[in-house]
Design a protein around this motif. Structure first.
Motif, PDB file in Angstrom:
ATOM      1  N   LEU A  97      -6.856  58.226 -18.243  1.00 45.22           N
ATOM      2  CA  LEU A  97      -7.928  58.506 -17.283  1.00 45.22           C
ATOM      3  C   LEU A  97      -9.108  57.555 -17.464  1.00 45.22           C
ATOM      4  O   LEU A  97      -9.682  57.054 -16.494  1.00 45.22           O
ATOM      5  CB  LEU A  97      -8.401  59.950 -17.445  1.00 45.22           C
ATOM      6  CG  LEU A  97      -7.443  61.062 -16.989  1.00 45.22           C
ATOM      7  CD1 LEU A  97      -7.978  62.418 -17.427  1.00 45.22           C
ATOM      8  CD2 LEU A  97      -7.240  61.033 -15.483  1.00 45.22           C
ATOM      9  N   THR A  98      -9.495  57.308 -18.716  1.00 44.17           N
ATOM     10  CA  THR A  98     -10.673  56.461 -18.959  1.00 44.17           C
ATOM     11  C   THR A  98     -10.360  54.973 -18.775  1.00 44.17           C
ATOM     12  O   THR A  98     -11.183  54.226 -18.248  1.00 44.17           O
ATOM     13  CB  THR A  98     -11.226  56.700 -20.375  1.00 44.17           C
ATOM     14  OG1 THR A  98     -10.165  56.545 -21.327  1.00 44.17           O
ATOM     15  CG2 THR A  98     -11.799  58.093 -20.501  1.00 44.17           C
ATOM     16  N   ALA A  99      -9.171  54.542 -19.191  1.00 40.45           N
ATOM     17  CA  ALA A  99      -8.823  53.125 -19.062  1.00 40.45           C
ATOM     18  C   ALA A  99      -8.787  52.685 -17.607  1.00 40.45           C
ATOM     19  O   ALA A  99      -9.245  51.586 -17.263  1.00 40.45           O
ATOM     20  CB  ALA A  99      -7.474  52.856 -19.733  1.00 40.45           C
ATOM     21  N   SER A 100      -8.263  53.535 -16.745  1.00 38.40           N
ATOM     22  CA  SER A 100      -8.123  53.143 -15.338  1.00 38.40           C
ATOM     23  C   SER A 100      -9.482  52.955 -14.666  1.00 38.40           C
ATOM     24  O   SER A 100      -9.719  51.941 -13.996  1.00 38.40           O
ATOM     25  CB  SER A 100      -7.277  54.174 -14.577  1.00 38.40           C
ATOM     26  OG  SER A 100      -7.897  55.442 -14.581  1.00 38.40           O
ATOM     27  N   VAL A 101     -10.413  53.908 -14.861  1.00 33.07           N
ATOM     28  CA  VAL A 101     -11.701  53.773 -14.170  1.00 33.07           C
ATOM     29  C   VAL A 101     -12.528  52.640 -14.749  1.00 33.07           C
ATOM     30  O   VAL A 101     -13.333  52.019 -14.041  1.00 33.07           O
ATOM     31  CB  VAL A 101     -12.505  55.088 -14.174  1.00 33.07           C
ATOM     32  CG1 VAL A 101     -11.828  56.140 -13.339  1.00 33.07           C
ATOM     33  CG2 VAL A 101     -12.751  55.597 -15.582  1.00 33.07           C
ATOM     34  N   ALA A 102     -12.353  52.337 -16.034  1.00 40.99           N
ATOM     35  CA  ALA A 102     -13.097  51.222 -16.627  1.00 40.99           C
ATOM     36  C   ALA A 102     -12.716  49.904 -15.960  1.00 40.99           C
ATOM     37  O   ALA A 102     -13.578  49.096 -15.588  1.00 40.99           O
ATOM     38  CB  ALA A 102     -12.837  51.159 -18.129  1.00 40.99           C
TER      39      ALA A 102
END
Length: 447
Positions: A97-102
């Motif tokens: 979840l965090t890697a994609s939005v970054a």
């Protein structure tokens, strides 16, 4: 005997600690909103920055260059679905979840700061291309990762409404992008947007991505995934191979979904302007009604799916959109159907399935391969049929084939409509299934 969803006692969360509902919904929605916002802004603003950034002898050539780079971002999605899917299935749902939005936020900020063709030549287009490839890698896993997280953490009797709220971020992102462009045009005028105002839109999208990253950093890990990791379950190629028929089914369902959303939510105002019935500015303004209708339809479908099961909504949405898109667009072109009727009716059909299809699709696969097995076919379909849609549509219009655009959308929607009738409740695994057979051997089902 007729199919009917029943309660699934095996899909309850593994751990007893409940997750705050707002955090689940907001975290899931945030990334999908940012993905949709970034993708919509590029599609909407491309006609205004194309001549500044891309080489070309005329406006049409520059636009085609911009749309080609738009499509290139989709080419990276299959690779991204594998990379992001592996991160999600091995490192955890929160990591995915965090890697994609970054990466999505970084890509938007790069485009906002990209030089013009007059300053940097082909390097200007190169910067935008790199940014879109980064976003394509990130977005290749976003849909599957968010669907996986919602499926695993939402209460069983609210799973589809949680998913609908999360995926309403798709419609909300497009709506915000549409409103943002309308505001920029109202404040700066067309010349102002073309001369640099378009950068504001990408900068705003990048800041939204940074905010989504901050939100997602604070969410807890899925208990279902944590149990799988502790038990030593990891993604295995034999499991993926056993589920290839289901991956093909997910591929078919995604074709119409992505073509319908890119035609109905992004390209439709441009297509309407090409008919001569409305100016592009007027169509963009009126299109907000269609986007609000899409949003309402998605959320309504989520609540109905929790009560009656998702398949009826998925089938109705795909079948209705496939049957109605051509008559609605022909009616608009000939002046018999107002845009404020044609566009909302079409987006309502799209919305009925859009909010619940990913959540139901995630349950086609067991926990250890859920993100990668759903992500790869979805990303390939989005790359092949969504990423190329604007380019193909503009090419068809430029060659005088206006009605082939909704006809092309109808063809994709028909494929998904057929696929939706092939899905059975017996194909949907309980949420905590660790090892699936790929065959219809587990008949426990859920609404």
């Amino acid at each position: 005997m007729a199919e009917s969803p029943v309660a699934d006692p095996y899909s309850a969360p593994v751990a007893d600690r409940p997750l705050p509902r707002a955090r689940v919904v907001v975290a899931s929605t945030a990334g999908i909103f940012v993905e949709s916002l970034d993708w919509a802004i590029y599609g909407l603003v491309a006609p205004y920055f194309a001549e500044q950034v891309f080489p070309g002898a005329d406006q049409t050539a520059a636009r085609l260059g911009a749309y080609a780079v738009f499509a290139a971002g989709f080419v990276a999605r299959p690779l991204g679905s594998f990379v992001m899917g592996r991160i999600t299935d091995v490192r955890g749902r929160r990591a995915g979840l965090t890697a994609s939005v970054a990466l999505i936020a970084v890509g938007s900020l790069l485009i906002a700061a990209a030089p013009t063709h007059a300053v940097a030549g082909l390097a200007a287009a190169g910067v935008v291309l790199v940014a879109r490839l980064l976003q394509g890698i990130a977005m290749g896993g976003e849909v599957a990762t968010a669907a996986t997280y919602v499926v695993e953490v939402a209460p069983p009797n609210r799973r589809h409404r949680y998913g609908a709220f999360a995926y309403s971020g798709d419609a909300l992102g497009t709506l915000v992008g549409n409103v943002l462009l309308a505001v920029l045009l109202a404040v700066l005028g067309t010349a102002g947007v073309e001369s640099g105002g378009w950068r504001i839109a990408f900068a705003a999208a990048g800041l939204c991505g940074a905010l989504a990253f901050w939100i997602r950093r604070g969410v807890p890990e899925s208990d279902v995934f944590a149990t799988a990791r502790e038990a030593g379950y990891l993604p295995a190629w034999p499991q993926i191979a056993a589920h290839l028929p289901r991956m093909l089914l997910a591929f078919g369902l995604t074709i119409g979904s992505t073509m319908g959303i890119y035609f109905g939510s992004i390209y439709l105002p441009t297509w309407a302007a090409h008919t001569g019935r409305l100016t592009e500015a007027a169509a963009t303004g009126q299109h907000n009604v269609a986007l609000i209708t899409l949003l309402v339809a998605m959320i309504t479908a989520g609540f109905l799916s929790d009560r009656f099961g998702p398949l009826a909504l998925i089938r109705a949405g795909f079948t209705g959109a496939a049957v109605l898109v051509l008559p609605l667009m022909i009616g608009f072109q000939t002046g018999h159907v107002p845009y404020l009727v044609a566009a909302p009716v079409f987006t309502a059909c799209i919305g009925l399935q859009l909010g619940v299809t990913p959540v139901a699709g995630a349950r086609l696969f067991p926990v250890p391969i859920r993100a990668v097995a759903l992500g790869i076919p979805a990303a390939v379909a989005i790359a092949g049929f969504g990423g190329t849609f604007l380019f193909i549509a503009e090419w068809l219009v430029d060659h005088g084939h206006l009605l082939l655009v909704p006809g092309y959308a109808a063809a994709g929607l028909t494929i998904s409509a057929v696929g939706s009738w092939l899905v059975r409740y017996s194909l949907l695994y309980p949420v905590d299934t660790m090892v699936g057979t790929g065959a219809d051997t587990d008949t426990r089902t859920e609404g």
